[in-house]
Scaffold this active site. Sequence first.
Site, mmCIF file in Angstrom:
data_model
loop_
_atom_site.group_PDB
_atom_site.id
_atom_site.type_symbol
_atom_site.label_atom_id
_atom_site.label_comp_id
_atom_site.label_asym_id
_atom_site.label_seq_id
_atom_site.Cartn_x
_atom_site.Cartn_y
_atom_site.Cartn_z
ATOM 1 N N TYR A 141 0.826 -1.221 0.000
ATOM 2 C CA TYR A 141 0.000 0.000 0.000
ATOM 3 C C TYR A 141 0.854 1.263 0.000
ATOM 4 O O TYR A 141 0.443 2.307 -0.501
ATOM 5 C CB TYR A 141 -1.007 0.000 1.166
ATOM 6 C CG TYR A 141 -2.212 -0.798 0.794
ATOM 7 C CD1 TYR A 141 -2.195 -2.185 0.872
ATOM 8 C CD2 TYR A 141 -3.337 -0.188 0.262
ATOM 9 C CE1 TYR A 141 -3.271 -2.937 0.461
ATOM 10 C CE2 TYR A 141 -4.415 -0.936 -0.153
ATOM 11 C CZ TYR A 141 -4.384 -2.298 -0.053
ATOM 12 O OH TYR A 141 -5.449 -3.033 -0.481
ATOM 13 N N LYS A 167 -4.051 7.740 2.985
ATOM 14 C CA LYS A 167 -5.279 7.440 3.742
ATOM 15 C C LYS A 167 -5.156 7.903 5.197
ATOM 16 O O LYS A 167 -6.152 8.335 5.805
ATOM 17 C CB LYS A 167 -5.602 5.940 3.691
ATOM 18 C CG LYS A 167 -6.055 5.448 2.324
ATOM 19 C CD LYS A 167 -7.330 6.127 1.847
ATOM 20 C CE LYS A 167 -7.870 5.495 0.573
ATOM 21 N NZ LYS A 167 -8.958 6.274 -0.036
HETATM 22 P P1 NAD Z 1 -12.704 3.131 -8.293
HETATM 23 O O1 NAD Z 1 -11.472 3.045 -9.134
HETATM 24 O O2 NAD Z 1 -13.967 2.695 -8.866
HETATM 25 O O3 NAD Z 1 -12.870 4.616 -7.722
HETATM 26 C C1 NAD Z 1 -11.792 5.505 -7.553
HETATM 27 C C2 NAD Z 1 -12.203 6.775 -8.228
HETATM 28 O O4 NAD Z 1 -11.236 7.815 -8.030
HETATM 29 C C3 NAD Z 1 -12.365 6.587 -9.749
HETATM 30 O O5 NAD Z 1 -13.648 6.972 -10.142
HETATM 31 C C4 NAD Z 1 -11.316 7.507 -10.322
HETATM 32 O O6 NAD Z 1 -11.661 8.042 -11.580
HETATM 33 C C5 NAD Z 1 -11.289 8.577 -9.229
HETATM 34 N N1 NAD Z 1 -10.144 9.479 -9.368
HETATM 35 C C6 NAD Z 1 -8.821 9.169 -9.426
HETATM 36 N N2 NAD Z 1 -8.105 10.297 -9.673
HETATM 37 C C7 NAD Z 1 -9.013 11.326 -9.746
HETATM 38 C C8 NAD Z 1 -8.893 12.713 -9.988
HETATM 39 N N3 NAD Z 1 -7.718 13.306 -10.199
HETATM 40 N N4 NAD Z 1 -10.035 13.465 -9.998
HETATM 41 C C9 NAD Z 1 -11.246 12.895 -9.777
HETATM 42 N N5 NAD Z 1 -11.420 11.579 -9.541
HETATM 43 C C10 NAD Z 1 -10.301 10.809 -9.534
HETATM 44 O O7 NAD Z 1 -12.326 2.285 -6.977
HETATM 45 P P2 NAD Z 1 -13.068 2.243 -5.550
HETATM 46 O O8 NAD Z 1 -12.488 1.043 -4.886
HETATM 47 O O9 NAD Z 1 -14.512 2.387 -5.726
HETATM 48 O O10 NAD Z 1 -12.462 3.506 -4.813
HETATM 49 C C11 NAD Z 1 -13.300 4.481 -4.177
HETATM 50 C C12 NAD Z 1 -12.707 4.852 -2.829
HETATM 51 O O11 NAD Z 1 -12.780 3.727 -1.966
HETATM 52 C C13 NAD Z 1 -11.234 5.261 -2.885
HETATM 53 O O12 NAD Z 1 -11.021 6.312 -1.967
HETATM 54 C C14 NAD Z 1 -10.534 4.004 -2.424
HETATM 55 O O13 NAD Z 1 -9.248 4.246 -1.884
HETATM 56 C C15 NAD Z 1 -11.519 3.545 -1.365
HETATM 57 N N6 NAD Z 1 -11.350 2.158 -0.914
HETATM 58 C C16 NAD Z 1 -11.250 1.149 -1.810
HETATM 59 C C17 NAD Z 1 -11.058 -0.149 -1.358
HETATM 60 C C18 NAD Z 1 -10.881 -1.284 -2.332
HETATM 61 O O14 NAD Z 1 -10.404 -2.345 -1.915
HETATM 62 N N7 NAD Z 1 -11.261 -1.130 -3.584
HETATM 63 C C19 NAD Z 1 -11.014 -0.405 0.019
HETATM 64 C C20 NAD Z 1 -11.134 0.651 0.916
HETATM 65 C C21 NAD Z 1 -11.310 1.941 0.422
#
Ligand code: NAD
Length: 254
Positions: A155, A162
């Site tokens: 990570y 985060k």
């Molecule tokens: P995802 O890839 O579907 O969503 C991430 C989003 O961030 C995407 O829509 C992407 O376009 C957007 N993004 C990246 N750079 C950007 C920018 N410059 N401007 C605007 N948007 C931007 O994946 P996800 O898993 O749905 O992620 C959503 C949130 O959940 C994130 O904060 C991620 O860290 C968090 N999260 C994910 C997980 C996992 O295992 N997938 C676990 C815990 C938390």
Amino acid sequence: MGLLEGKTALVFGVANKRSIAWGITEAFLREGATVGISYAAEALEKRVFPLAEENGIDFVDKCDVTSDEQIAETFARAKERFGTIDILVHAVAFGPKDDLGGRFRDVSRDGFKLALDITAYSLIPMAKHAAEMMPNGGSIMALSYYAAEKVLPRYNVMAIAKAALENCVRYLAVDLGPEGIRVNAISPGPMKTLAGAAIGGGRKTFRHAESNAPLRQNATLECIGGTAVYLASDHGACTTGEIIVVDGGYHVLG
Ligand code: NAD
């Protein structure tokens, strides 16, 4: 009557139907909210537009959160469309591939700045604009991950981002609390999304969490959506500055 009847939400971070932002959008729609969504870049339009259309969402706005101008413009357009909002969801994160994995000591300065900028800093200007549209109070939520607290393989830069995000949540909760605006984060376990796939070895992490979590399951979009509804609704009225974990109980294990 739905729990979010009469409320309006703005959700950032929809990339496709597996996005946590989309899971939350669907839960909000089920509970009667009006929802506007935002996506990062043109390349995502072929997935995001059909989702919006199929679900009757007529506010779909492009916003790269590294740009103060684009954030301001998106909120200006949202103000024109909705007047006021009640809920803001920040489901946005990015870390350069080279800085996810490898030796932590090799994390680059540019990668560090970009990951912190997109993943953590962007919540601050978004919360500021959102607060200006929340005359009756509101609920802001971001998405975090366990790596903010504990060292997990690969990570690296995202873990640091985060940790910063979680502290932004607490500082914003204190700053905006007197205006009746709550700020929280949801911290789901590993999910099979684009962002999840960006971390190498994601499948192994997913399986390990699933087979060891007390509930023997990982988070689902429905579970995360349900937690988001709670935070957005009046049922969450006394909760702010919290990081709510949705991971089948994995984080309690020693
Ligand atoms: P995802 O890839 O579907 O969503 C991430 C989003 O961030 C995407 O829509 C992407 O376009 C957007 N993004 C990246 N750079 C950007 C920018 N410059 N401007 C605007 N948007 C931007 O994946 P996800 O898993 O749905 O992620 C959503 C949130 O959940 C994130 O904060 C991620 O860290 C968090 N999260 C994910 C997980 C996992 O295992 N997938 C676990 C815990 C938390």
